[in-house]
Design a protein around this motif. Sequence first.
Motif, PDB file in Angstrom:
ATOM      1  N   ALA A 441      43.866  -3.752 -26.191  1.00 14.80           N
ATOM      2  CA  ALA A 441      43.570  -3.986 -24.775  1.00 14.80           C
ATOM      3  C   ALA A 441      44.772  -4.595 -24.055  1.00 14.80           C
ATOM      4  O   ALA A 441      45.103  -4.200 -22.916  1.00 14.80           O
ATOM      5  N   LEU A 442      45.453  -5.551 -24.688  1.00 11.62           N
ATOM      6  CA  LEU A 442      46.620  -6.182 -24.077  1.00 11.62           C
ATOM      7  C   LEU A 442      47.747  -5.173 -23.883  1.00 11.62           C
ATOM      8  O   LEU A 442      48.441  -5.178 -22.846  1.00 11.62           O
ATOM      9  N   LEU A 443      47.949  -4.300 -24.860  1.00 12.18           N
ATOM     10  CA  LEU A 443      49.018  -3.302 -24.770  1.00 12.18           C
ATOM     11  C   LEU A 443      48.721  -2.263 -23.696  1.00 12.18           C
ATOM     12  O   LEU A 443      49.619  -1.846 -22.957  1.00 12.18           O
ATOM     13  N   VAL A 444      47.461  -1.847 -23.597  1.00  9.65           N
ATOM     14  CA  VAL A 444      47.084  -0.919 -22.522  1.00  9.65           C
ATOM     15  C   VAL A 444      47.261  -1.595 -21.159  1.00  9.65           C
ATOM     16  O   VAL A 444      47.742  -0.975 -20.201  1.00  9.65           O
ATOM     17  N   ALA A 445      46.885  -2.869 -21.071  1.00  9.92           N
ATOM     18  CA  ALA A 445      47.071  -3.611 -19.822  1.00  9.92           C
ATOM     19  C   ALA A 445      48.545  -3.698 -19.454  1.00  9.92           C
ATOM     20  O   ALA A 445      48.927  -3.560 -18.280  1.00  9.92           O
ATOM     21  N   ALA A 446      49.424  -3.913 -20.464  1.00  4.58           N
ATOM     22  CA  ALA A 446      50.866  -3.971 -20.208  1.00  4.58           C
ATOM     23  C   ALA A 446      51.376  -2.638 -19.680  1.00  4.58           C
ATOM     24  O   ALA A 446      52.159  -2.592 -18.714  1.00  4.58           O
ATOM     25  N   ALA A 447      50.929  -1.532 -20.295  1.00  2.00           N
ATOM     26  CA  ALA A 447      51.355  -0.203 -19.839  1.00  2.00           C
ATOM     27  C   ALA A 447      50.888   0.072 -18.415  1.00  2.00           C
ATOM     28  O   ALA A 447      51.650   0.578 -17.574  1.00  2.00           O
ATOM     29  N   THR A 448      49.643  -0.276 -18.136  1.00  3.57           N
ATOM     30  CA  THR A 448      49.087  -0.052 -16.800  1.00  3.57           C
ATOM     31  C   THR A 448      49.826  -0.876 -15.752  1.00  3.57           C
ATOM     32  O   THR A 448      50.154  -0.383 -14.659  1.00  3.57           O
ATOM     33  N   ALA A 449      50.118  -2.131 -16.086  1.00  2.00           N
ATOM     34  CA  ALA A 449      50.793  -3.015 -15.135  1.00  2.00           C
ATOM     35  C   ALA A 449      52.183  -2.508 -14.783  1.00  2.00           C
ATOM     36  O   ALA A 449      52.565  -2.477 -13.603  1.00  2.00           O
ATOM     37  N   ILE A 450      52.945  -2.075 -15.794  1.00  2.00           N
ATOM     38  CA  ILE A 450      54.335  -1.681 -15.510  1.00  2.00           C
ATOM     39  C   ILE A 450      54.387  -0.364 -14.736  1.00  2.00           C
ATOM     40  O   ILE A 450      55.211  -0.194 -13.831  1.00  2.00           O
ATOM     41  N   ILE A 451      53.471   0.563 -15.043  1.00  2.00           N
ATOM     42  CA  ILE A 451      53.448   1.829 -14.309  1.00  2.00           C
ATOM     43  C   ILE A 451      52.967   1.606 -12.872  1.00  2.00           C
ATOM     44  O   ILE A 451      53.532   2.128 -11.914  1.00  2.00           O
ATOM     45  N   SER A 452      51.903   0.817 -12.710  1.00  2.00           N
ATOM     46  CA  SER A 452      51.395   0.528 -11.365  1.00  2.00           C
ATOM     47  C   SER A 452      52.438  -0.194 -10.537  1.00  2.00           C
ATOM     48  O   SER A 452      52.650   0.110  -9.357  1.00  2.00           O
ATOM     49  N   GLY A 453      53.100  -1.161 -11.143  1.00  3.29           N
ATOM     50  CA  GLY A 453      54.126  -1.918 -10.431  1.00  3.29           C
ATOM     51  C   GLY A 453      55.307  -1.060 -10.054  1.00  3.29           C
ATOM     52  O   GLY A 453      55.849  -1.171  -8.954  1.00  3.29           O
ATOM     53  N   ASP A 454      55.707  -0.143 -10.951  1.00  4.91           N
ATOM     54  CA  ASP A 454      56.826   0.744 -10.647  1.00  4.91           C
ATOM     55  C   ASP A 454      56.479   1.687  -9.494  1.00  4.91           C
ATOM     56  O   ASP A 454      57.284   1.925  -8.597  1.00  4.91           O
ATOM     57  N   PHE A 455      55.252   2.221  -9.520  1.00  2.00           N
ATOM     58  CA  PHE A 455      54.822   3.113  -8.440  1.00  2.00           C
ATOM     59  C   PHE A 455      54.799   2.373  -7.100  1.00  2.00           C
ATOM     60  O   PHE A 455      55.296   2.855  -6.091  1.00  2.00           O
ATOM     61  N   SER A 456      54.258   1.157  -7.123  1.00  3.32           N
ATOM     62  CA  SER A 456      54.166   0.371  -5.894  1.00  3.32           C
ATOM     63  C   SER A 456      55.546  -0.001  -5.370  1.00  3.32           C
ATOM     64  O   SER A 456      55.841   0.104  -4.185  1.00  3.32           O
ATOM     65  N   PHE A 457      56.428  -0.387  -6.297  1.00  2.39           N
ATOM     66  CA  PHE A 457      57.781  -0.803  -5.920  1.00  2.39           C
ATOM     67  C   PHE A 457      58.570   0.380  -5.351  1.00  2.39           C
ATOM     68  O   PHE A 457      59.232   0.286  -4.316  1.00  2.39           O
ATOM     69  N   ALA A 458      58.456   1.544  -6.039  1.00  2.00           N
ATOM     70  CA  ALA A 458      59.173   2.728  -5.583  1.00  2.00           C
ATOM     71  C   ALA A 458      58.638   3.202  -4.233  1.00  2.00           C
ATOM     72  O   ALA A 458      59.379   3.703  -3.389  1.00  2.00           O
ATOM     73  N   HIS A 459      57.336   3.038  -4.039  1.00  8.20           N
ATOM     74  CA  HIS A 459      56.708   3.481  -2.784  1.00  8.20           C
ATOM     75  C   HIS A 459      57.150   2.618  -1.603  1.00  8.20           C
ATOM     76  O   HIS A 459      57.276   3.118  -0.495  1.00  8.20           O
ATOM     77  N   ARG A 460      57.439   1.331  -1.873  1.00 12.66           N
ATOM     78  CA  ARG A 460      57.812   0.428  -0.778  1.00 12.66           C
ATOM     79  C   ARG A 460      59.282   0.503  -0.411  1.00 12.66           C
ATOM     80  O   ARG A 460      59.665   0.196   0.691  1.00 12.66           O
ATOM     81  N   ARG A 461      60.142   0.891  -1.360  1.00 16.04           N
ATOM     82  CA  ARG A 461      61.582   0.846  -1.103  1.00 16.04           C
ATOM     83  C   ARG A 461      62.046   1.696   0.079  1.00 16.04           C
ATOM     84  O   ARG A 461      62.840   1.228   0.889  1.00 16.04           O
ATOM     85  N   PRO A 462      61.578   2.931   0.232  1.00 14.24           N
ATOM     86  CA  PRO A 462      62.042   3.691   1.399  1.00 14.24           C
ATOM     87  C   PRO A 462      61.676   3.054   2.726  1.00 14.24           C
ATOM     88  O   PRO A 462      62.435   3.117   3.677  1.00 14.24           O
ATOM     89  N   ALA A 463      60.524   2.403   2.781  1.00 14.75           N
ATOM     90  CA  ALA A 463      60.101   1.745   4.019  1.00 14.75           C
ATOM     91  C   ALA A 463      61.061   0.644   4.400  1.00 14.75           C
ATOM     92  O   ALA A 463      61.439   0.509   5.566  1.00 14.75           O
ATOM     93  N   ARG A 464      61.502  -0.109   3.386  1.00 16.91           N
ATOM     94  CA  ARG A 464      62.454  -1.197   3.688  1.00 16.91           C
ATOM     95  C   ARG A 464      63.791  -0.608   4.158  1.00 16.91           C
ATOM     96  O   ARG A 464      64.418  -1.109   5.068  1.00 16.91           O
TER      97      ARG A 464
END
Length: 470
Positions: A441-464
């Motif tokens: 469960a912890l490893l799946v949570a780690a995978a989900t967090a890094i992918i979600s965070g990368d998507f969110s971060f990449a999505h915000r960069r062009p706006a800035r």
Amino acid sequence: MYEVPAQQTARTGSAKSLTLAAMSLGYGVVQLDVTIVNTALNSIGMSLGGGISELQWIVSIYTITFAALILTAGALGDRFGAKNVFMAGFAIFTAASLGCAVAPTSSILIAARAIQGVGAAILVPNSLALLNHAYGNDTERGRAVGVWAAGASLALTAGPLIGGGLIELAGWRSIFLVNLPIGLGGLWLTWRYAADTPRTQHRLDLPGQAAAIAMLGVLAGAIIESGRLGWTDARVMAGFVAFVALSALFLTQERRAREPMLPLSLFRHPMFALTSLVGLLVNIAFYGLIFVFSLYFQEVNHWSPFATGLAFVPMMGAVLPVNLVAPRLAERIGAPAVIALGALIAAAGCLGLIGLDRGTSYWALCTQLLAMGGGLGLLVPPLTSTLLGSVEKSRSGVAAGVLNSTRQTGSVLGVSLFGSLIGQTATFLFGARIALIISAALLVAAATAIISGDFSFAHRRPARATRRSR
């Protein structure tokens, strides 16, 4: 005859290589003692007495002091010179290893392991500082750091096998005595060949350091003792309350300090915060399970220490070769994707072991152990590079220290949590299966967090970027 000072000889090629050897010995012996002790747990328990909680303390106290002190140890090197501080760390580690080897009781062994952790915390950041100073060229420095890291990975991998062999030949005390020639050799090489670093006048965040040690210590203590006393015991509950209070004190101190031990501003960067979290979650799972499997092989299956060391070879041996593949894969599909893939592979290995039982064929376990080790090896290099890439180069040393501290904290929590599960559940195997489920469960949570965070971060960069262009 005139003798050339070490500061001058350190500029020669041979002196650089010998400096690298000394630094690699320092980092290698630290990593060796992270894993070598696991194969000795059953032998130590039979020799010195005590239950699961004492064995947990023997493993965890080393990583508690290591995790809590590593950031301040780097600042000490900046202030007093990395060479002097590194040599002091090697001397402390070597003397503490001798103390471990002759310890007559589990309490004295635990105390000596704590002092070992102090030495380990000093060795790691200052070895890197001395390498950085010895190799001025970026290419040479990169290769030297690669050798330094590879030697540590090899020591980490070989720890269970070396430990098992030494215990079979000379008893559990020999796993600590092997550190003495390494320590003496490293001290001599450092004294003779390493050039000291320039000194700065950084302030030491002593209140923050004291709060960090107390915070991590009471949390680990509460979790470990819950296995013996129960989660509702007043002393255990008091430990958790103390942890919350100390955490608030620590955060307040770090916000107010002029030169904080842990700059909280680093966590404002999403990828820095996420990679630190992933390092914590992964180490809870991985090192907690090493503790569980060490006891499973010896106490449940009644394997010898050497057989136990051999059993860990596929898991630990998969780490180093996959480490070498990971950077190239990250160039193709992106570091966050590789981190997530590694975490998911390791999670699949954990789920594949849920049917663990007494006498389960080793070959039935081997593929899953390979998956766990390979998953860890795949995610660590891109995890480190992503974290370092999220901060300015001038703060890379502090950032690396934060990652090391976070991962070691995860190791402490993993051993504490899974050990308490084994101690509290009706049978060892039931507790081990729960530990495997939690790890997955912890490893799946780690995978989900890094992918979600990368998507969110990449999505915000062009706006800035668009706002800046306007």
